[in-house]
Enzyme design. Sequence first.
Site, PDB file in Angstrom:
ATOM      1  N   GLU A 140      -4.848  -7.325  10.199  1.00 50.86           N
ATOM      2  CA  GLU A 140      -3.401  -7.388  10.371  1.00 50.86           C
ATOM      3  C   GLU A 140      -2.952  -6.462  11.491  1.00 50.86           C
ATOM      4  O   GLU A 140      -1.947  -6.726  12.157  1.00 50.86           O
ATOM      5  CB  GLU A 140      -2.726  -7.040   9.034  1.00 50.86           C
ATOM      6  CG  GLU A 140      -1.218  -7.185   9.022  1.00 50.86           C
ATOM      7  CD  GLU A 140      -0.508  -5.928   9.496  1.00 50.86           C
ATOM      8  OE1 GLU A 140       0.658  -6.025   9.935  1.00 50.86           O
ATOM      9  OE2 GLU A 140      -1.140  -4.851   9.443  1.00 50.86           O
TER      10      GLU A 140
ATOM     11  N   GLN B  93       2.700   6.989  -0.602  1.00 53.85           N
ATOM     12  CA  GLN B  93       1.558   6.171  -0.998  1.00 53.85           C
ATOM     13  C   GLN B  93       0.287   6.526  -0.242  1.00 53.85           C
ATOM     14  O   GLN B  93      -0.800   6.159  -0.672  1.00 53.85           O
ATOM     15  CB  GLN B  93       1.888   4.693  -0.792  1.00 53.85           C
ATOM     16  CG  GLN B  93       2.853   4.145  -1.838  1.00 53.85           C
ATOM     17  CD  GLN B  93       3.044   2.649  -1.721  1.00 53.85           C
ATOM     18  OE1 GLN B  93       3.256   2.121  -0.630  1.00 53.85           O
ATOM     19  NE2 GLN B  93       2.959   1.955  -2.835  1.00 53.85           N
TER      20      GLN B  93
ATOM     21  N   LEU C 296       3.041  -6.125  -4.176  1.00 51.12           N
ATOM     22  CA  LEU C 296       2.477  -5.182  -5.136  1.00 51.12           C
ATOM     23  C   LEU C 296       0.951  -5.284  -5.153  1.00 51.12           C
ATOM     24  O   LEU C 296       0.249  -4.275  -5.269  1.00 51.12           O
ATOM     25  CB  LEU C 296       3.048  -5.452  -6.536  1.00 51.12           C
ATOM     26  CG  LEU C 296       2.613  -4.492  -7.656  1.00 51.12           C
ATOM     27  CD1 LEU C 296       2.868  -3.041  -7.279  1.00 51.12           C
ATOM     28  CD2 LEU C 296       3.327  -4.836  -8.963  1.00 51.12           C
ATOM     29  N   ALA C 297       0.427  -6.490  -5.008  1.00 54.72           N
ATOM     30  CA  ALA C 297      -1.024  -6.673  -4.952  1.00 54.72           C
ATOM     31  C   ALA C 297      -1.613  -5.911  -3.771  1.00 54.72           C
ATOM     32  O   ALA C 297      -2.658  -5.245  -3.876  1.00 54.72           O
ATOM     33  CB  ALA C 297      -1.371  -8.148  -4.852  1.00 54.72           C
ATOM     34  N   ASP C 298      -0.950  -6.004  -2.641  1.00 55.00           N
ATOM     35  CA  ASP C 298      -1.387  -5.324  -1.429  1.00 55.00           C
ATOM     36  C   ASP C 298      -1.499  -3.818  -1.661  1.00 55.00           C
ATOM     37  O   ASP C 298      -2.468  -3.172  -1.227  1.00 55.00           O
ATOM     38  CB  ASP C 298      -0.372  -5.645  -0.318  1.00 55.00           C
ATOM     39  CG  ASP C 298      -0.712  -5.008   1.006  1.00 55.00           C
ATOM     40  OD1 ASP C 298      -1.851  -4.547   1.185  1.00 55.00           O
ATOM     41  OD2 ASP C 298       0.166  -4.968   1.881  1.00 55.00           O
TER      42      ASP C 298
ATOM     43  N   HIS D 171      -1.789  -8.285   5.283  1.00 54.57           N
ATOM     44  CA  HIS D 171      -1.954  -6.870   4.962  1.00 54.57           C
ATOM     45  C   HIS D 171      -3.074  -6.688   3.943  1.00 54.57           C
ATOM     46  O   HIS D 171      -3.938  -5.823   4.087  1.00 54.57           O
ATOM     47  CB  HIS D 171      -0.655  -6.324   4.354  1.00 54.57           C
ATOM     48  CG  HIS D 171       0.190  -5.581   5.331  1.00 54.57           C
ATOM     49  ND1 HIS D 171       1.469  -5.178   5.034  1.00 54.57           N
ATOM     50  CD2 HIS D 171      -0.029  -5.154   6.591  1.00 54.57           C
ATOM     51  CE1 HIS D 171       1.997  -4.546   6.072  1.00 54.57           C
ATOM     52  NE2 HIS D 171       1.107  -4.518   7.031  1.00 54.57           N
TER      53      HIS D 171
END
Length: 367
Positions: free
Chosen positions: A32, A122, A307-309, A336
């Site tokens: 990405e 994060q 959210l999975a990313d 991503h």
Amino acid sequence: MDDHPARALPGAAAGGGPQPAGLLELDGSAGEGGGQRLRSALTLSMCTGRPFRMRHIRAGRERPGLLRQHVACVTASQAVSGGSAEGAEVGSTEVAFSPGEVRAGDHVFGVGSAGSCTLVLQTVWPALMALREPSRIMLRGGTHNPGAPPFHFIDRAYAPLMRRLGCPSELRLRRHGFYPTGGGGIEVVLPGSPDGTLTPFDLLERGALRNGYAECLVAAVPRHVGARELDTLGRALGWSGEQLRLPLVRQNEGPGNALMVTLEHEHLVELFTAFGEKGVSAETVARNVVREVRAYTAGQAALGPWLADQWMLPLAIAVWRTGSPAGFTCSGLSAHARSNLELIGQFLPVTFRTSQADTGWRVDIGA
């Protein structure tokens, strides 16, 4: 079905804790090609003890190289790990980072613009999540930015999963910081893990929908804009009354406008956001978030694509540290996410298996 085997680090073993190795050369333009490659590399470097050099950072972007928020991520990683860095300045397309020992403590990180506070958080959070000692982190900058998870997403969707993983937390929004002005503030307290262990878990089903509601944040923006957004969204989703909320926001925290939809399921919470901007009608803002909600609710996968990313990185670290496999389903694998899978595999001796499931995807992580 696609298999993504991760490359084992020399001398590393699953569950063995940080295992430093030689300098890892990374291409920031691969996959990405955005700032997430640098943020993930910083996180993984702190967790494994492995230094890296990344070249061609954000090479394909309109403004290549580091922005202020990326510099803030490097600075925060240095502070948390006692590490050193070269090239951490605005506009730089190459960064070398060498971590030290990650330690708990009190930190204040300022992005210095409307750059995202949550992306800085994060970056360092997974490195701190298995420590027994407490940390307190104050962040200043943007709290609600396009292209980044807003504070409410971190608080309602991301933090509960981190708590289940073994990292308790308390989050407080001190002040909204909308793009492009910024000036927001977030306080995060990580009390520390009593026994320093993590618990990977499967998240394959979202469970029954328990509650759904929309909120429109408007600061120094006419409230009728928020009312129009909520009216358009309510008619599209069949929501009314208490499901459509226009909370009071201090007007000196604007200008800003964010329309958020929260879906509380049995096993997780998902949150979708659209931001108002000049030249974009309130009705268009509402339709944008409705489109994301409908795409998610059309299937049965547990996590939405964003959210999975963000979830795959701390989960992969927990699988590596414990040797216990885990997996999740998601409604989509973004560019991503696929880039993140590839990068994680360069640091951790774990394996990824992705397969189509229902109308989405299943991702399994093995030690």
